[in-house]
Each structure stands twice: as C-alpha cells, then as structure tokens.
Design an enzyme around this catalytic site. Structure first.
Site, PDB file in Angstrom:
ATOM      1  N   LYS A  93       0.819  -1.213   0.000  1.00  0.00           N
ATOM      2  CA  LYS A  93       0.000   0.000   0.000  1.00  0.00           C
ATOM      3  C   LYS A  93       0.858   1.271   0.000  1.00  0.00           C
ATOM      4  CE  LYS A  93      -0.723   0.543   4.994  1.00  0.00           C
ATOM      5  NZ  LYS A  93       0.053   1.777   5.125  1.00  0.00           N
ATOM      6  N   THR A  94       2.005   1.245   0.683  1.00  0.00           N
ATOM      7  CA  THR A  94       2.871   2.425   0.708  1.00  0.00           C
ATOM      8  C   THR A  94       3.386   2.735  -0.696  1.00  0.00           C
ATOM      9  OG1 THR A  94       3.553   1.885   2.971  1.00  0.00           O
ATOM     10  CG2 THR A  94       4.915   3.456   1.766  1.00  0.00           C
ATOM     11  N   ARG A 105       2.726 -10.113  10.654  1.00  0.00           N
ATOM     12  CA  ARG A 105       4.045  -9.470  10.723  1.00  0.00           C
ATOM     13  C   ARG A 105       5.131 -10.441  10.274  1.00  0.00           C
ATOM     14  NH1 ARG A 105       2.430  -5.407   9.647  1.00  0.00           N
ATOM     15  NH2 ARG A 105       0.492  -6.532   9.492  1.00  0.00           N
ATOM     16  N   ASP A 153      -3.641   7.790   4.522  1.00  0.00           N
ATOM     17  CA  ASP A 153      -3.118   6.460   4.827  1.00  0.00           C
ATOM     18  C   ASP A 153      -3.787   5.917   6.097  1.00  0.00           C
ATOM     19  OD1 ASP A 153      -1.538   4.205   4.704  1.00  0.00           O
ATOM     20  OD2 ASP A 153       0.241   5.151   5.558  1.00  0.00           O
ATOM     21  N   GLU A 154      -3.873   4.606   6.207  1.00  0.00           N
ATOM     22  CA  GLU A 154      -4.444   3.941   7.401  1.00  0.00           C
ATOM     23  C   GLU A 154      -5.806   4.546   7.780  1.00  0.00           C
ATOM     24  OE1 GLU A 154      -3.031   1.352   8.237  1.00  0.00           O
ATOM     25  OE2 GLU A 154      -0.842   1.511   8.324  1.00  0.00           O
ATOM     26  N   GLN A 202      -7.124  -4.566   9.908  1.00  0.00           N
ATOM     27  CA  GLN A 202      -6.053  -4.086  10.782  1.00  0.00           C
ATOM     28  C   GLN A 202      -6.492  -2.877  11.609  1.00  0.00           C
ATOM     29  OE1 GLN A 202      -1.922  -4.284   9.150  1.00  0.00           O
ATOM     30  NE2 GLN A 202      -2.909  -4.744   7.207  1.00  0.00           N
TER      31      GLN A 202
END
Length: 772
Positions: free
Chosen positions: A33-34, A613, A224-225, A255
């Site tokens: 996504k980044t 993770r 973002d997020e 998330q």
C-alpha cells in the site's frame, strides 16, 4: 509508461492510474500500500497536478518521511512542496496561519500530556476538590474523549445525559473543570494535542472563507491507514475534500486495532456511502509472508462478521506451518523463545534482528527478557523501558535494597516519600547535610533525629521515624521469609500498590500488571533456588541475581537485537521470524474485551495483525499455568489457536497429548457393579440426560500439564547420574557432572555449567536432561 509504473502489479497499477474522483484502496497485509500511495502522488505530479495542491495524511512521522523520500527519488526536489505529514502536524501548520481568527497567536504552545496533567491538577487543587474522586488523569482522559467526539464545553453543558453520568460517578463538577481547563489553555495561548483536531474543525465550521481557501488549495487528498481515523479526523477530511472530491483513502479494515483510543472502523466500512461514484480497488496479493502464514491469517479473520470482502493471496513459497507450542509456565515460555532464537542463528545463520517477540501487555516482557539475558542474546524493548527499568519496578526494588542494606542512600532517597507521606525535598536536603556533617548515613540520622537539632518540625520528625520503623519491621520479617513473601508484604504495606489501584487509567493498570509480573518473576526465582544446595530463595540472593542479569541491558552500538514489543506497536513492521506469546483466554483475547462482539472482533484483528508481521515463520505459544500475583493459575489456550484451520498448524507437542491426565491413581476406587444400580425413570418418561462432554468442555480439558511435569500429588524421583556425564539444565545450560554424593532423596551432584559455573544441585528437584 514511466519506469516506476512498470514495477506495479495489475491491481496496484489500476489504483495508481485512477486520477480523479473518490476512491478507496482496500490493502491487505503486505500488499504494497505504501508503494501505491507514493507512486500515485508521483503520477499525479507527472500529470500536471501542482505539488502544492496535494495533501497526504499519515499517522506517523516515520511513514510520512519514508513516503516523501520515495517520491523525491522519482520527481526530485518538487516533493518538498507537498503537504505531507501526520494529521496533527498538518493541522497545526494550518492553525499557525489561521489561528488568529480563533483568538490564538501564531506561536501558540502545544501542551504535551504532562503539561495538561499539571494544569488539571492545579485546577482541582484550586477548587478544593477531593483529589481521590477527581483524579487528574481520569479527568484529562474524559476531556480528551469529549474533544475527539467534538463535545465542546457548550455541547457538554447542553447534554443532561453526560452531566448525569458524571454526577453518578460522584464528579458533578467535571463540566466546571472542563470549562476552566479550556479557558486557562486559551489564556496561556496553548493547545493540547486534541485541540489541534478540535480547533481545526472549529476553524473550518465557523469560517466558511477559510474552508473554501483550503478546499481550493487541496485539490487532491490522500489518507493512509484510514481505518484508524477517529470522528474528529473524519469530519476534517470530509470537509476539505467536499469541493473536488478527489480523495483517495487507503486502509485495511482487518487491521483496525485502535478502537480503545477513538478510532472508528465505520469510517472505512461506510466510505462508499459518503461519496457518490466511488471507485474501489483491492490489493490482495501479499508480498511479505509465506503461503501458510497468509492462508492461516485468512482463516482467522474470516470469523469476523464486520468486514469488507477481500481474499489475500500470495505467490510466495508455501513455507513452514505455524508452530504451536504449549509450555508449563511463563519461565518455560521465555526459555523456549531464547532457545529457538539460538538454534535458528546457529543452524540457519539467522541474525538476532530478524526475530520479534510480540505480546498483548507490556508486563509479559519480564520472563522473555530473563530468558534472553541468560542466553546472552541482545534485545531491545520497543515502546517501553526494559522491565527492571520501569519506574514502579525500580521503586519496589529500591525498598528491597534498603531492607537488605539500610546504608544504600540512593535507594532511600528514591522511596522516602514514595508514595507521598509528607516528607518534602527541603527536609530531605536537611537530612543529607546532617549526614555529611556527622559522617553518618541518612538512615542513621533519622534513627537519632530526636537527639539532633535539625530545625525539622515535630510532625515531620514523626513521619521520618515511622518510615525508618517500617523499614526495620521489614528487615525483621525478612529474616524468616523468602524473597517472594517479603516482596509481597512490601508492595502492600508501603502503599505503592494501593496508589496504583486508585489510578484507573491504562497507565495505572499497566503499573499494577508490572508489579504483579515482578512478583511472578520472584516466585519463579524462589522455586528455582530449591534445586541449589544451601540456597534459600532469599531476598539477598534475588537482588544479586537481577543485579548481575540487568547489567547486560546497557546499550551498545550493535543494533542486531531481538525486538520485543506489544502487538499494537508492531503494526506496519515485518520480521522473518515472529513469536506471539501468551495466547491464553483472558490474556489474548483480553478479559476486558469480551463483553461485546465488536470488542472481541477487534481482539481478533489484533491477532491477525500479529500473525501477518511474520515473513518466514511464526510461533504461537501458550502456557498450562501462569503466575498471577505470585500464585500459579491454570490457563486455557486462546480461542484464536482453535480458530486457525488445523492444516496450517504444526503442534510441537502432539495434539493427542492435550487429553486430560488424572492426577490420582484410578486403582484406589472400587469397580462399579452395574447390576446393583437402581434404575430410575424420569416422571415424564424421557430418558436420563446424556453426560457426554460437549466439544467446548473437551477443549477446556486440554490445559493439563505435559507428561513428566511434577504435581503436588507426585513425589519427584532423583535422576541417576555418574561422574563425567554431560547434562543440560533449563536455567544454567550444558554442564559436566564433577561429583555425586548422598543416597535416595538426599542425593546431590556437583556440576560445572557453561552459564552458571559450578553448582551443587539436589537431584530430586533438579530439572536436568542427560546428554551423554
């Protein structure tokens, strides 16, 4: 097509090349996504969008900096003109320009939490309110939640339900404090962190010309997020994007783990209802983890009912199954982690920095730290101090040091007025001067305080004498108690524990958990000392043990360290090897998050974040029994383990071994003669109910200790050893038997260990494994 666009997969490319209109990018874990955000900004600039007209909002400065650096590599110096940063930093910048309209100077101060707490304390004191009822941290926390929900002072005073709730909590003057706090901040030209959002909303609402100015400026907005936004942030973004509606939000509902601090998952779930003609994109290919980890995580998160549809997949290798291990207690859990790290490093050439240990609460780090130190494995605590460096732990340790050695002046100065007992700094300064003058310790000066002329009033002298007498009484009790027993008394009698119990904030609860964990560690230490000849598990032995152990905590230039952190802090990070420890009911999921479905689903999302993770391998551990306030409590495996499809799991202890093992011999009972049983028939003619256990009951029976574990009803038998044999101890490592003496239950062995030196062990207690 630009070179950087060619690096994207099809789903990423579609999201990057969608220039205008509202759009949502649902980005699964590890899906890049980044990269999509940064390349989209670079693409907009290549299409002629002025960098000054782009606003990008993130949740961390680290994320903003990383994105800006990536964009700079593509578009060059023009990236410096982007409005990119955290919500708070960007809105503070706007308030610097426009705050004068609200009566604030352009150089207004931003209060941190300590500044705000001090101000609240002053207001409570000035109003002569009971500080035990009006606890400043609780008051500030409530004011913070008001602000993030856009409940201003005016809104509060017009809301009888909120006022009634505070009256029921015996805080009827909370509104008065709220008003005074806002007035004092304004008078001081200051805003707290919550004001940066609240005042921006006020600015955009009360001054349409300001809103129009920034709507015109920010023609393209990226967030973002987005799943982590609260109500106040959501409203600002809605207002700024309303004119052009060129808004792109990126996030993953799976998330969303910050509900406890105001994040509203509905912001991302309902995005398509807020804007018309929303384009939706799904990034479902995971580039981070193995297929087993991705599929296992999917099998967990699909149990949630509140979610957006997506199926995360990967082309990575299948990889190892997720390792599930059950240990006897938290000390064994720590040793398992440490041994696993050592084996991976030795056998596969892994680096310490490739490992992460994730836990639900900070207090759990203690047993992991102890085990890593004993193996000389360097580690770093993220988001908190090393366990033995935490204030509340150091406070208790200082009392213990003073009991063993009253001459320890640093320990005395730390605790003489902690918790507060009315002994101020001026008095302490006089005691230090007197000790230097008479060449005595401060403790000795206090013992003789009534014989000395120190210009200290009678009331303060009484308090000082009471303090010394308390330490002396502890010293007398310590002569007949072990380290755990005296620490338990100290934690209660000094008033430290009661002080933290009064504090109902998350910080206060964490401090109580840390004291509990300290007691757990000492109890474990005392139990371990039973193996050693002439060891008593005394306070002196414990203080020496941690003094030697904690010396390894000092920072070095080497950054190759195992990472220890809570799962909340791990979000956005990735590691080749991840241990998720403490997977037990009431710990993870937390007992405080089981009252509603939404709370449980957030806990499940937290587990999903933890599992995703991991890049190569994931380890899940739980224990049969865990220390709680120094007492062993039976623990039950977390429901999250059972929710993973079994085909993705590798049980390091065979699952058949989970069955109940009787603690008593069945032969002591007579056989039942079924022919003598009186058959009874229920009055309604229905057969008697079946007593076959349910599946849930069977699952609960799996928490019994592994075979070979000693129990109160079993007598341990001494292990048979010969001189020259090589053995391994769970605590001291490998060793060679130098001498064996005694007989039967009194048999002892002298063993030279790699880690512990030469030890005399009582074999009936010793946890030894014969190697040769």
């Amino acid at each position: 097509m630009q070179d950087y666009i060619k690096q994207l997969n099809e789903a990423q490319r579609e999201a990057v090349l969608q220039k205008d209109g509202p759009m949502i990018v649902i980005a699964g874990a590890g899906s890049g996504k980044t990269r999509v955000l940064t390349y989209r900004i670079a693409y907009l600039m290549s299409e002629g969008v002025d960098s000054f007209n782009i606003l990008a909002l993130t949740f961390t400065n680290k994320a903003a900096k990383e994105m800006k650096n990536r964009i700079s590599k593509i578009v060059g110096a023009e990236a410096k003109n982007l409005w990119m940063g955290t919500f708070h930093s960007v809105f503070a910048k706007i308030l610097r320009f426009e705050g004068g309209k609200l009566g604030f100077p352009s150089n207004f101060t931003i209060y941190d939490s300590n500044d705000s707490q001090q101000l609240i304390r002053s207001i409570i004191k000035e109003k002569n309110l009971d500080k035990d009822i009006y606890k400043y941290k609780q008051i500030l926390s409530r004011i913070s939640s008001f602000k993030n929900s856009l409940i201003t002072v005016n809104a509060y005073l017009k809301n009888p339900e909120l006022q009634e709730a505070d009256a029921m909590a015996k805080r009827p003057r909370l509104g008065e404090i709220y008003q005074e706090y806002v007035d004092r901040c304004f008078k001081s030209g200051a805003m707290d962190f919550d004001d940066l959002l609240l005042r921006t909303n006020e600015l955009l609402t009360r001054f349409p010309e300001v809103l129009a100015k920034y709507q015109q400026k920010f023609k393209y907005i990226l967030v973002d997020e987005y799943q982590d936004t609260n109500h106040s942030q959501y409203l600002i973004v809605r207002a700024l994007s309303d004119r052009y509606q060129n808004i792109c939000v990126v996030g993953d509902d799976a998330q969303s783990i910050y509900g406890f601090r105001g994040a509203n998952i509905n912001n991302i779930l309902n995005f398509q209802k807020d804007y018309s003609d929303v384009k939706s994109f799904r990034l479902e290919q995971n580039y981070r983890s193995t297929k087993n980890i991705v599929d296992a995580a999917n099998s967990i998160i699909e149990k949630n009912k509140t979610k957006l549809d997506k199926v995360v997949w990967t082309e990575n290798l299948e990889g190892s199954k997720i390792h599930v291990n059950r240990l006897v207690n938290d000390a064994e859990e720590g040793r398992f982690v440490a041994n696993s790290v050592t084996e991976k490093c030795m056998q596969e050439g892994a680096k310490n920095g490739e490992f992460a240990v994730l836990y639900r609460t900070n207090a759990q780090s203690r047993s992991i730290e102890d085990a890593l130190r004993r193996k000389d494995i360097p580690y770093r605590i993220y988001g908190g101090l090393s366990f033995y460096q935490r204030k509340e732990v150091k406070d208790i340790i200082a009392y213990l040091r003073l009991i063993v050695n009253p001459k320890d002046e640093e320990a005395l100065k730390r605790v003489i007025n902690n918790p507060s007992r009315g002994i101020g700094q001026t008095t302490i300064d006089k005691l230090i001067l007197a000790a230097n003058h008479y060449k005595r310790t401060i403790f000795e000066i206090i013992e003789n305080i009534n014989k000395l002329d120190l210009s200290i009033n009678k009331g303060t002298k009484t308090k000082l004498v009471n303090f010394v007498n308390m330490i002396k009484s502890f010293k007398v009790q310590n002569d007949s108690l072990n380290a755990f027993q005296i620490t338990e008394i100290v934690s209660k009698k000094t008033g430290l524990l009661q002080e933290f119990k009064k504090d109902g904030t998350p910080e206060g609860i964490a401090r109580i958990e840390n004291i509990e964990e300290l007691l757990n560690g000492i109890s474990d230490f005392v139990e371990g000392q039973k193996e050693l000849v002439d060891a008593k598990g005394s306070l002196t032995e414990f203080l020496e043990d941690i003094a030697l152990a904690t010396s390894l905590d000092k920072e070095t230039a080497d950054e190759d360290r195992v990472a220890l952190m809570t799962i909340h802090l791990a979000k956005g990070l990735e590691f080749p090897y991840v241990f998720i420890v403490g997977l037990e009911e009431d710990l993870f999921p937390s007992a405080m998050s089981l009252s509603t479905r939404s709370e449980l689903e957030e806990e499940r999302r937290l587990f999903y974040v933890a599992l995703t993770r991991a890049e190569k391998e994931a380890y899940l551990t739980y224990v049969v029994s865990r220390y709680r306030w120094g007492k062993l409590i039976d623990a039950e495996p977390s429901r999250f383990i059972e929710e993973i499809d079994e085909k993705y799991l590798d049980y390091m202890i065979p699952k058949d071994d989970y069955r109940y093992k009787p603690l008593i011999d069945k032969d002591i009972f007579d056989e039942v003669d079924k022919s003598k049983l009186r058959q009874t028939k229920p009055e309604n003619g229905t057969p008697p109910p079946s007593h076959k256990p349910t599946e849930q009951q069977l699952k609960r029976l799996r928490k019994i200790k592994p075979e070979g574990d000693s129990t109160p009803t079993q007598k341990a038998k001494p292990i048979q050893l010969d001189v020259g044999q090589m053995v391994e101890h769970t605590r001291f490592g490998k060793g060679e038997v130098l001498n064996v003496e005694g007989a039967g239950m009194d048999k002892k062995a002298e063993i030279k260990f790699e880690n512990g030196g030469v030890k005399n062990l009582i074999l009936k207690f010793a946890k030894l494994k014969i190697l040769s």
